[in-house]
Write an enzyme that holds these catalytic residues in place. Structure first.
Site, PDB file in Angstrom:
ATOM      1  N   ASN A 161      32.873 -38.976  61.893  1.00  0.00           N
ATOM      2  CA  ASN A 161      33.994 -38.535  62.722  1.00  0.00           C
ATOM      3  C   ASN A 161      35.127 -37.911  61.905  1.00  0.00           C
ATOM      4  OD1 ASN A 161      35.318 -38.172  65.104  1.00  0.00           O
ATOM      5  ND2 ASN A 161      35.689 -40.346  65.525  1.00  0.00           N
ATOM      6  N   HIS A 181      34.236 -51.825  75.935  1.00  0.00           N
ATOM      7  CA  HIS A 181      35.666 -51.788  75.605  1.00  0.00           C
ATOM      8  C   HIS A 181      36.538 -51.814  76.848  1.00  0.00           C
ATOM      9  CE1 HIS A 181      35.470 -49.702  71.438  1.00  0.00           C
ATOM     10  NE2 HIS A 181      34.484 -50.560  71.592  1.00  0.00           N
ATOM     11  N   ARG A 223      35.304 -56.212  74.592  1.00  0.00           N
ATOM     12  CA  ARG A 223      36.397 -56.111  73.626  1.00  0.00           C
ATOM     13  C   ARG A 223      37.678 -55.806  74.387  1.00  0.00           C
ATOM     14  NH1 ARG A 223      37.295 -51.473  68.943  1.00  0.00           N
ATOM     15  NH2 ARG A 223      38.623 -50.523  70.524  1.00  0.00           N
ATOM     16  N   TYR A 225      46.351 -48.389  68.805  1.00  0.00           N
ATOM     17  CA  TYR A 225      44.933 -48.234  68.553  1.00  0.00           C
ATOM     18  C   TYR A 225      44.118 -48.890  69.683  1.00  0.00           C
ATOM     19  CZ  TYR A 225      40.260 -49.213  67.391  1.00  0.00           C
ATOM     20  OH  TYR A 225      38.908 -49.292  67.512  1.00  0.00           O
ATOM     21  N   ASP A 253      39.743 -55.917  68.115  1.00  0.00           N
ATOM     22  CA  ASP A 253      39.724 -55.107  66.882  1.00  0.00           C
ATOM     23  C   ASP A 253      41.148 -54.918  66.375  1.00  0.00           C
ATOM     24  OD1 ASP A 253      39.202 -53.338  64.858  1.00  0.00           O
ATOM     25  OD2 ASP A 253      38.121 -51.876  66.090  1.00  0.00           O
ATOM     26  N   HIS A 255      41.779 -53.293  63.463  1.00  0.00           N
ATOM     27  CA  HIS A 255      41.765 -51.967  62.832  1.00  0.00           C
ATOM     28  C   HIS A 255      42.557 -51.914  61.529  1.00  0.00           C
ATOM     29  CE1 HIS A 255      40.664 -47.659  63.754  1.00  0.00           C
ATOM     30  NE2 HIS A 255      39.642 -48.369  64.187  1.00  0.00           N
ATOM     31  N   GLU A 263      32.445 -51.592  59.540  1.00  0.00           N
ATOM     32  CA  GLU A 263      32.078 -50.317  60.169  1.00  0.00           C
ATOM     33  C   GLU A 263      32.303 -49.136  59.228  1.00  0.00           C
ATOM     34  OE1 GLU A 263      34.703 -50.436  63.649  1.00  0.00           O
ATOM     35  OE2 GLU A 263      35.857 -48.810  62.777  1.00  0.00           O
ATOM     36  N   ARG A 284      29.277 -55.292  60.192  1.00  0.00           N
ATOM     37  CA  ARG A 284      29.291 -54.198  61.182  1.00  0.00           C
ATOM     38  C   ARG A 284      28.725 -52.873  60.691  1.00  0.00           C
ATOM     39  NH1 ARG A 284      31.410 -53.642  65.629  1.00  0.00           N
ATOM     40  NH2 ARG A 284      32.820 -51.889  65.328  1.00  0.00           N
ATOM     41  N   HIS A 339      28.600 -51.341  64.514  1.00  0.00           N
ATOM     42  CA  HIS A 339      29.524 -50.382  65.121  1.00  0.00           C
ATOM     43  C   HIS A 339      28.737 -49.496  66.094  1.00  0.00           C
ATOM     44  CE1 HIS A 339      32.452 -46.827  63.975  1.00  0.00           C
ATOM     45  NE2 HIS A 339      32.868 -47.428  65.065  1.00  0.00           N
ATOM     46  N   ASP A 352      31.573 -42.031  68.755  1.00  0.00           N
ATOM     47  CA  ASP A 352      31.293 -41.034  67.717  1.00  0.00           C
ATOM     48  C   ASP A 352      29.965 -41.290  66.997  1.00  0.00           C
ATOM     49  OD1 ASP A 352      33.448 -43.082  66.966  1.00  0.00           O
ATOM     50  OD2 ASP A 352      32.734 -42.536  64.980  1.00  0.00           O
ATOM     51  N   TRP A 376      45.275 -46.539  59.652  1.00  0.00           N
ATOM     52  CA  TRP A 376      45.011 -46.280  61.066  1.00  0.00           C
ATOM     53  C   TRP A 376      43.943 -47.232  61.574  1.00  0.00           C
ATOM     54  CZ3 TRP A 376      40.502 -44.349  63.649  1.00  0.00           C
ATOM     55  CH2 TRP A 376      40.683 -44.313  65.048  1.00  0.00           C
TER      56      TRP A 376
END
Ligand code: GCO
Ligand code: MG
Length: 404
Positions: free
Chosen positions: A39, A124, A149, A161, A212, A214, A264, A285, A314, A318, A404
């Site tokens: 991605n 999600h 999630r 996020y 998550d 992140h 991930e 992951r 994961h 994407d 991020w």
């Protein structure tokens, strides 16, 4: 008898988002495909494949999956990294597809056969506020999901996020130059436990809830967060801290029994081995596409099995349907499978990638067609040219760059 690789090509298509697919053809007329999507950095992998791997592939024996893997990994001298490993993954996935098609068997049969009937997946649920997230949770429960999630917007922050206007197929790569998000750990830590409090109050404890983070917290903040949600029995908290500093996980572990999932963005077993061997995580992951393909992912799972660490690959939008198809054959055949992320693709994406996997009552099933069961409609793919798209960046409220 050798099966000679006669041709290989890279197909880039954007049916609502970008995907990079490698197609390998053989002298027996059998072909295989592999996902190579990274991605926001798609074209770097295209170049790695076209300029460096494909010229070395032509003429090789497609049967020799492990040797070809080692040739590209050890042989390159410059090892690892997401670009290299996504390219190698695509080759590996396509070769497994060919081998299984030649054997006229679904891929999982070559990987040792089924260990379970189906693959538990999580979807999600995200909303601008807690009540919107809870509405989304209800929708997933109606669809039969056993695991969901939960992410929610945070009062005082413009964007967060995991929260978007799209629901079933959330897409974070939203602009042709990176958009900017603003983050406040204090606001996050104050608000997020309330989400799980309300969710358990409303839905009880029959469903698995995941979350998550992140990579946004420091170790002590992550420890505090894990402790603050213990009563809500999370299936896992994901990526609590950036995983460059793996010692940090020890500190988090010492303070909380909330299970931890990481990996991930890992691309080899070397990224994961200390976390696994020291039992600092509960779920690994890593994925087919970003961690060197099915061959390498199986090695990671085998190491994890020794330490009672389970897989939780994961599976965001994407990762293409080709990755999802291959992942399901992996998931159904490893003994220490935990859960599979499953963010649905749009109808346009599904049309470009016809597939045999199916969803029923919270589970995905890989199907029984020979190979990994996912194809690409090249004519349709050609109608959707590549569109530049970046993932966002993240800053603290005072402007400091953040993960991020
Ligand atoms: C997840 C991920 C994704 C990633 C995205 C990046 O857990 O699904 O964190 O949302 O951010 O896949 O490309
Ligand atoms: Mg994640």
């Amino acid at each position: 008898m050798p099966v000679k690789i006669t041709q290989a090509k890279v197909i880039v298509t954007c049916p609502d988002r970008n995907f990079v697919t490698l197609k390998i053809e053989t002298d027996e007329g059998i072909y295989g495909i592999g996902d190579a999507t990274l991605n926001g950095r798609e074209l770097a992998v295209v170049s790695y494949l076209e300029d460096h791997l494909i010229p070395c592939l032509i003429g090789r024996d497609a049967n020799q999956i492990e040797d070809i893997w080692q040739y590209f990994y050890r042989g390159a001298y410059w090892r690892r990294g997401p670009v290299t490993m996504s390219a190698i993954a695509a080759v590996d996935t396509a070769l497994w597809d060919i081998k299984a098609k030649k054997a006229k068997l679904p891929l999982y049969e070559l990987l040792g056969g089924k260990c379970r009937e189906g693959v538990m997946v999580y979807g999600h649920a995200n909303g601008q506020d807690i009540s919107e997230t809870l509405e989304e949770v209800s929708k997933y429960i109606e669809l039969g999901y056993k695991a969901i999630r939960l992410q929610t917007g945070i009062p005082g922050l413009k964007s967060t996020y995991g929260v978007s206007k799209d629901k079933m197929f959330y897409e974070p790569a939203d602009a042709n130059l990176p958009s900017e998000n603003i983050w406040s750990t204090a606001k996050y830590l104050k608000h997020t436990p309330k989400l799980f409090d309300k969710a358990r109050e409303k839905f009880g404890f029959d469903h698995h809830f995941l979350h998550d983070i992140h990579h946004r917290l420091t170790p002590i903040e992550a420890a505090k967060f894990g402790k603050s949600v213990e009563d809500y029995n999370l299936f896992w908290m994901e990526d609590p801290t950036p995983a460059e500093n793996q010692e940090a996980l020890r500190l988090i572990r010492e303070h909380t029994t909330t299970p931890i999932a990481i990996g991930e963005i890992f691309n080899t077993i070397y990224d994961a081995k200390d976390l696994i061997q020291n039992q600092l995580i509960d779920y690994i992951r890593t994925t087919v596409v970003h961690a060197g393909g099915i061959s390498h992912l199986r090695k990671i799972a085998a190491l994890a099995e020794l330490y009672q660490v389970r897989t939780g690959s994961h599976g965001a939008t994407d990762l293409s349907p080709v990755c999802m198809g291959a992942a399901l054959h992996f998931d159904i055949s490893v003994s220490n499978f935990g859960i599979q992320e499953y963010m649905r693709h749009t109808d346009k994406t599904d049309d470009v990638f016809p597939h045999s996997y199916t969803f029923k009552e919270g589970m995905l099933y890989p199907g029984d067609v020979p190979g990994h069961g996912v194809d690409i409609d090249e004519e349709l793919a050609a109608k959707y040219p590549y569109q530049p798209a970046y993932l966002p960046v993240n800053r603290l409220e005072d402007g400091t760059m953040w993960s991020w």
